[in-house]
Design a protein around this motif. Structure first.
Motif, PDB file in Angstrom:
ATOM      1  N   GLY A  21     160.383 -55.152  56.957  1.00 12.95           N
ATOM      2  CA  GLY A  21     159.393 -54.145  56.566  1.00 12.95           C
ATOM      3  C   GLY A  21     158.574 -53.664  57.747  1.00 12.95           C
ATOM      4  O   GLY A  21     158.300 -52.468  57.887  1.00 12.95           O
ATOM      5  N   THR A  22     158.220 -54.593  58.620  1.00 16.42           N
ATOM      6  CA  THR A  22     157.470 -54.229  59.822  1.00 16.42           C
ATOM      7  C   THR A  22     158.291 -53.320  60.715  1.00 16.42           C
ATOM      8  O   THR A  22     157.790 -52.312  61.237  1.00 16.42           O
ATOM      9  N   THR A  25     158.595 -49.826  59.127  1.00 14.74           N
ATOM     10  CA  THR A  25     157.313 -49.127  59.247  1.00 14.74           C
ATOM     11  C   THR A  25     157.100 -48.621  60.662  1.00 14.74           C
ATOM     12  O   THR A  25     156.677 -47.478  60.873  1.00 14.74           O
ATOM     13  N   HIS A  26     157.408 -49.465  61.643  1.00 18.94           N
ATOM     14  CA  HIS A  26     157.276 -49.058  63.052  1.00 18.94           C
ATOM     15  C   HIS A  26     158.179 -47.861  63.359  1.00 18.94           C
ATOM     16  O   HIS A  26     157.750 -46.904  64.004  1.00 18.94           O
ATOM     17  N   CYS A  29     156.724 -44.662  61.738  1.00 18.94           N
ATOM     18  CA  CYS A  29     155.538 -44.181  62.468  1.00 18.94           C
ATOM     19  C   CYS A  29     155.930 -43.565  63.798  1.00 18.94           C
ATOM     20  O   CYS A  29     155.398 -42.513  64.188  1.00 18.94           O
TER      21      CYS A  29
END
Length: 131
Positions: A21-22, A25-26, A29
């Motif tokens: 998930g991280t 998300t990165h 973005c």
């Protein structure tokens, strides 16, 4: 022992999910930021007007007026930058020369490479901003 394996397995799945998930998300973005930067001044103006419209509940007439103001302000900023850019470059060059005067020859070579890389980055960023 069976409980430990089950707990470790659940913990591992949880950690892998959090890491995934991280990472996603990165990536999202980063893609949004690159799209914003590469979109040029028109896209930045659109984002500003959209945000103000949402936060201030602007009507159509206000949106048109705000868009014109944002556009004119960006033009004014670009003109101001173009006027002071030579002066800033002169100050940077003078500072760089002062730094070079205290460096050893091997350090000067490294410093020259650092400066060349900075100028290359600025040049490539300037092309993206001006589009």
């Amino acid at each position: 022992m069976k409980n430990f394996k089950a707990i470790a397995g659940i913990l591992l799945v949880f950690l892998l999910g959090a890491a995934g998930g991280t990472l996603v998300t990165h990536m999202i973005c980063k893609a949004r930021l690159e799209r914003f930067i590469s979109g040029g001044h028109r896209m930045r103006e659109d984002v500003i007007v959209e945000r103000l419209t949402k936060k201030l509940d602007l009507n159509d007439s206000q949106q048109v007026q705000v868009r014109a103001i944002v556009h004119e302000t960006h033009d004014d900023i670009r003109q101001a930058r173009s006027r002071i850019h030579p002066q800033i470059e002169g100050l940077l060059t003078a500072g760089q020369n002062r730094i070079k005067s205290v460096l050893r020859p091997d350090q000067r070579e490294k410093f020259d490479r650092i400066i060349a890389e900075r100028k290359l980055r600025e040049h490539s960023q300037g092309e993206r901003v001006n589009n």
